[in-house]
Enzyme design. Sequence first.
Site, PDB file in Angstrom:
ATOM      1  N   ASP A 124       0.843  -1.197   0.000  1.00 37.91           N
ATOM      2  CA  ASP A 124       0.000   0.000   0.000  1.00 37.91           C
ATOM      3  C   ASP A 124       0.876   1.245   0.000  1.00 37.91           C
ATOM      4  O   ASP A 124       1.909   1.289   0.666  1.00 37.91           O
ATOM      5  CB  ASP A 124      -0.928  -0.008   1.217  1.00 37.91           C
ATOM      6  CG  ASP A 124      -2.030   1.030   1.085  1.00 37.91           C
ATOM      7  OD1 ASP A 124      -2.511   1.250  -0.037  1.00 37.91           O
ATOM      8  OD2 ASP A 124      -2.402   1.624   2.113  1.00 37.91           O
ATOM      9  N   HIS A 131      -4.164  14.023   0.507  1.00 28.19           N
ATOM     10  CA  HIS A 131      -4.278  13.156   1.683  1.00 28.19           C
ATOM     11  C   HIS A 131      -3.052  13.302   2.586  1.00 28.19           C
ATOM     12  O   HIS A 131      -3.172  13.507   3.795  1.00 28.19           O
ATOM     13  CB  HIS A 131      -4.440  11.700   1.245  1.00 28.19           C
ATOM     14  CG  HIS A 131      -4.374  10.707   2.373  1.00 28.19           C
ATOM     15  ND1 HIS A 131      -5.374  10.573   3.314  1.00 28.19           N
ATOM     16  CD2 HIS A 131      -3.417   9.803   2.728  1.00 28.19           C
ATOM     17  CE1 HIS A 131      -5.041   9.625   4.187  1.00 28.19           C
ATOM     18  NE2 HIS A 131      -3.854   9.153   3.855  1.00 28.19           N
ATOM     19  N   ARG A 140       1.515  16.861  12.325  1.00 28.08           N
ATOM     20  CA  ARG A 140       2.815  17.531  12.469  1.00 28.08           C
ATOM     21  C   ARG A 140       2.739  19.031  12.233  1.00 28.08           C
ATOM     22  O   ARG A 140       3.740  19.727  12.345  1.00 28.08           O
ATOM     23  CB  ARG A 140       3.820  16.917  11.486  1.00 28.08           C
ATOM     24  CG  ARG A 140       4.271  15.507  11.842  1.00 28.08           C
ATOM     25  CD  ARG A 140       5.297  14.980  10.854  1.00 28.08           C
ATOM     26  NE  ARG A 140       4.734  14.834   9.517  1.00 28.08           N
ATOM     27  CZ  ARG A 140       4.061  13.739   9.096  1.00 28.08           C
ATOM     28  NH1 ARG A 140       3.924  12.720   9.907  1.00 28.08           N
ATOM     29  NH2 ARG A 140       3.566  13.661   7.889  1.00 28.08           N
ATOM     30  N   GLU A 197     -10.217   3.902   3.701  1.00 28.02           N
ATOM     31  CA  GLU A 197      -9.383   4.677   2.800  1.00 28.02           C
ATOM     32  C   GLU A 197      -9.846   4.357   1.382  1.00 28.02           C
ATOM     33  O   GLU A 197      -9.838   3.203   0.969  1.00 28.02           O
ATOM     34  CB  GLU A 197      -7.891   4.358   2.986  1.00 28.02           C
ATOM     35  CG  GLU A 197      -7.367   4.929   4.300  1.00 28.02           C
ATOM     36  CD  GLU A 197      -5.851   4.879   4.454  1.00 28.02           C
ATOM     37  OE1 GLU A 197      -5.203   4.136   3.695  1.00 28.02           O
ATOM     38  OE2 GLU A 197      -5.336   5.588   5.328  1.00 28.02           O
ATOM     39  N   GLU A 199      -9.255   4.000  -2.240  1.00 26.59           N
ATOM     40  CA  GLU A 199      -8.057   3.807  -3.058  1.00 26.59           C
ATOM     41  C   GLU A 199      -8.407   3.071  -4.346  1.00 26.59           C
ATOM     42  O   GLU A 199      -9.471   2.478  -4.478  1.00 26.59           O
ATOM     43  CB  GLU A 199      -6.999   2.988  -2.289  1.00 26.59           C
ATOM     44  CG  GLU A 199      -6.593   3.612  -0.960  1.00 26.59           C
ATOM     45  CD  GLU A 199      -5.345   2.983  -0.336  1.00 26.59           C
ATOM     46  OE1 GLU A 199      -4.565   2.359  -1.075  1.00 26.59           O
ATOM     47  OE2 GLU A 199      -5.179   3.128   0.892  1.00 26.59           O
ATOM     48  N   ASP A 229      -8.919   0.373   2.039  1.00 31.77           N
ATOM     49  CA  ASP A 229      -7.881   0.003   2.999  1.00 31.77           C
ATOM     50  C   ASP A 229      -8.381   0.376   4.410  1.00 31.77           C
ATOM     51  O   ASP A 229      -8.075   1.438   4.926  1.00 31.77           O
ATOM     52  CB  ASP A 229      -6.592   0.760   2.635  1.00 31.77           C
ATOM     53  CG  ASP A 229      -5.472   0.516   3.614  1.00 31.77           C
ATOM     54  OD1 ASP A 229      -5.447  -0.558   4.235  1.00 31.77           O
ATOM     55  OD2 ASP A 229      -4.617   1.414   3.758  1.00 31.77           O
ATOM     56  N   ARG A 233      -7.525   3.977  13.217  1.00 27.06           N
ATOM     57  CA  ARG A 233      -6.644   5.138  13.426  1.00 27.06           C
ATOM     58  C   ARG A 233      -6.032   5.177  14.819  1.00 27.06           C
ATOM     59  O   ARG A 233      -4.909   5.666  15.000  1.00 27.06           O
ATOM     60  CB  ARG A 233      -7.429   6.438  13.179  1.00 27.06           C
ATOM     61  CG  ARG A 233      -8.023   6.553  11.801  1.00 27.06           C
ATOM     62  CD  ARG A 233      -6.977   6.526  10.724  1.00 27.06           C
ATOM     63  NE  ARG A 233      -7.582   6.649   9.395  1.00 27.06           N
ATOM     64  CZ  ARG A 233      -6.921   6.425   8.263  1.00 27.06           C
ATOM     65  NH1 ARG A 233      -5.641   6.077   8.296  1.00 27.06           N
ATOM     66  NH2 ARG A 233      -7.527   6.551   7.112  1.00 27.06           N
ATOM     67  N   GLN A 236      -3.291   2.660  14.832  1.00 28.66           N
ATOM     68  CA  GLN A 236      -2.234   3.171  13.956  1.00 28.66           C
ATOM     69  C   GLN A 236      -1.400   4.251  14.639  1.00 28.66           C
ATOM     70  O   GLN A 236      -0.167   4.257  14.557  1.00 28.66           O
ATOM     71  CB  GLN A 236      -2.873   3.745  12.675  1.00 28.66           C
ATOM     72  CG  GLN A 236      -1.893   4.213  11.611  1.00 28.66           C
ATOM     73  CD  GLN A 236      -2.606   4.734  10.350  1.00 28.66           C
ATOM     74  OE1 GLN A 236      -3.829   4.670  10.245  1.00 28.66           O
ATOM     75  NE2 GLN A 236      -1.841   5.233   9.405  1.00 28.66           N
ATOM     76  N   TYR A 240       2.618   3.218  14.792  1.00 31.88           N
ATOM     77  CA  TYR A 240       3.208   3.424  13.463  1.00 31.88           C
ATOM     78  C   TYR A 240       4.651   3.896  13.439  1.00 31.88           C
ATOM     79  O   TYR A 240       5.309   3.799  12.399  1.00 31.88           O
ATOM     80  CB  TYR A 240       2.326   4.345  12.623  1.00 31.88           C
ATOM     81  CG  TYR A 240       2.565   5.827  12.751  1.00 31.88           C
ATOM     82  CD1 TYR A 240       3.209   6.535  11.731  1.00 31.88           C
ATOM     83  CD2 TYR A 240       2.128   6.537  13.868  1.00 31.88           C
ATOM     84  CE1 TYR A 240       3.409   7.901  11.830  1.00 31.88           C
ATOM     85  CE2 TYR A 240       2.328   7.886  13.970  1.00 31.88           C
ATOM     86  CZ  TYR A 240       2.975   8.577  12.950  1.00 31.88           C
ATOM     87  OH  TYR A 240       3.175   9.915  13.066  1.00 31.88           O
ATOM     88  N   LYS A 249      -3.909  -1.852   9.888  1.00 29.22           N
ATOM     89  CA  LYS A 249      -4.387  -2.059   8.519  1.00 29.22           C
ATOM     90  C   LYS A 249      -4.412  -3.530   8.131  1.00 29.22           C
ATOM     91  O   LYS A 249      -4.563  -3.857   6.955  1.00 29.22           O
ATOM     92  CB  LYS A 249      -3.523  -1.248   7.555  1.00 29.22           C
ATOM     93  CG  LYS A 249      -3.790   0.255   7.675  1.00 29.22           C
ATOM     94  CD  LYS A 249      -2.673   1.059   7.099  1.00 29.22           C
ATOM     95  CE  LYS A 249      -2.934   2.549   7.202  1.00 29.22           C
ATOM     96  NZ  LYS A 249      -3.873   3.046   6.185  1.00 29.22           N
ATOM     97  N   THR A 253      -8.742  -5.692   3.844  1.00 30.89           N
ATOM     98  CA  THR A 253      -8.688  -4.773   2.710  1.00 30.89           C
ATOM     99  C   THR A 253      -9.729  -5.292   1.737  1.00 30.89           C
ATOM    100  O   THR A 253      -9.668  -6.449   1.338  1.00 30.89           O
ATOM    101  CB  THR A 253      -7.291  -4.786   2.051  1.00 30.89           C
ATOM    102  OG1 THR A 253      -6.310  -4.464   3.029  1.00 30.89           O
ATOM    103  CG2 THR A 253      -7.221  -3.796   0.901  1.00 30.89           C
ATOM    104  N   THR A 345      -4.635   6.757  -0.236  1.00 29.92           N
ATOM    105  CA  THR A 345      -5.939   7.411  -0.160  1.00 29.92           C
ATOM    106  C   THR A 345      -6.050   8.524  -1.195  1.00 29.92           C
ATOM    107  O   THR A 345      -5.148   9.343  -1.336  1.00 29.92           O
ATOM    108  CB  THR A 345      -6.150   7.993   1.246  1.00 29.92           C
ATOM    109  OG1 THR A 345      -5.923   6.961   2.187  1.00 29.92           O
ATOM    110  CG2 THR A 345      -7.550   8.534   1.409  1.00 29.92           C
ATOM    111  N   GLU A 359      -9.893  12.469   7.542  1.00 36.85           N
ATOM    112  CA  GLU A 359      -9.812  13.804   6.938  1.00 36.85           C
ATOM    113  C   GLU A 359     -11.165  14.503   6.930  1.00 36.85           C
ATOM    114  O   GLU A 359     -11.254  15.698   7.214  1.00 36.85           O
ATOM    115  CB  GLU A 359      -9.301  13.706   5.499  1.00 36.85           C
ATOM    116  CG  GLU A 359      -7.885  13.196   5.369  1.00 36.85           C
ATOM    117  CD  GLU A 359      -7.619  12.730   3.956  1.00 36.85           C
ATOM    118  OE1 GLU A 359      -7.249  13.561   3.117  1.00 36.85           O
ATOM    119  OE2 GLU A 359      -7.803  11.528   3.684  1.00 36.85           O
TER     120      GLU A 359
END
Length: 416
Positions: A124, A131, A140, A197, A199, A229, A233, A236, A240, A249, A253, A345, A359
């Site tokens: 992936d 995204h 961040r 997600e 995709e 996907d 969250r 994750q 991550y 994840k 899928t 995504t 989002e």
Amino acid sequence: MLLRSWIESANAPDHPFPLNNLPCGVFSTTGEEPRCGVAIGDYVLDVSSLEETGGLSLPGGPLLDVPFWNELMEAGPQAWAALRNRLTEVLAEGADDRAVVEPHLVPRAEVVLHMPFLVSEYTDFYAGRHHATNVGTMFRGAENALPPNWLHIPIGYNGRASSVVVSGTPVRRPWGQVKGPDHAAPAFQPSRRFDIELELGAVVGTPSDGPVTVAEADAMIFGYVLLNDWSARDIQAWEYQPLGPFQAKATATTISPWIVMKAALEPFRCSTPPREVPLLPHLQEPGPMLYDIALEVALQPECGVEAVIARTNYAEMYYSAAQQLAHHTTSGCPMNTGDLLGSGTISGPTKDSRGSLLELSWGGKEPIAIAGGTRTFIEDNDTLSLRGGCRGDGYMIGFGDCVGKVLPALADPYAR
Ligand code: MN
């Protein structure tokens, strides 16, 4: 332009499966074993039995005597073209061979669809700029939204082939370890921020051994599916760093049931957006490698009214599947028939074109309205549907829906 068929339903301008499309799936009818089929109008053409009875002859065949498309995929572009040429010939309006085909047509309403191919491995990517910018801004800040490598390589991680499922398969809300408040211990609990997600999945047809160019990578791709996907969250966010997503994840899928062959998408090719910084030569594209595919996400609560929560387009991606596949081989990594590559995504520039609830609800801070309520993340028994299609001159190329209902978490899976 629409290629007219003697199957009348296939000629309707909004039908997802005209003669121009001919997507590849695996189906069964009551009491019968799964086999390969091609969607045409309101029917599925049983190409396994057509081949078996001599109505379809493929180079290197038989290739469709198994309930998956991998053998045809591995046989390469010549076999792919032979399939399309023969089916286009026998299904076209005024075809001489109509009687050869008719016994092998099954009404689509009577079939159950299965995984169309054996997934060899699943990778992936994170190749949508809107995204990556949205997620980066949330975590961040806007200044450092894109990681320093982002404009130079399509970032990816190795996912799980074992949990790729076909549309319609229910998805169970996972348990996992999540961060505790401040300095408290982490907790093991059902995910509270379960997400989708939106995709596109690229299906690798022919294998490679060693680095390939973007043009060679494009030639290796057999076709495309819609891909969800599913992403926890909260799991994750805790797991991550520094190696990327893992259990968040791995639950499932979901892919749409029909592989739309690259040949059907040719009229819809379009270019990636202008590069902010030039790519190194080995990742530069020799021509248009994206496709103009309109996409949408719908959410339906249990017993509720469905709401379309996002609309976007595959053309929003910064990197194409061919670039991702080329990048995947730079280390010498061999690629195999049946490898599945998630695009990342697909979000557009506007609020209503975002391909994840993370989002859409801006990290859960801005609930979105649906009929009779709101959502931040997925609630139990919600059904999520991804849809996509290309609009041509008097016809559509449809993908078939990519659907999954989220079932409540089980009781503590370790309490036994
Ligand atoms: Mn993803």
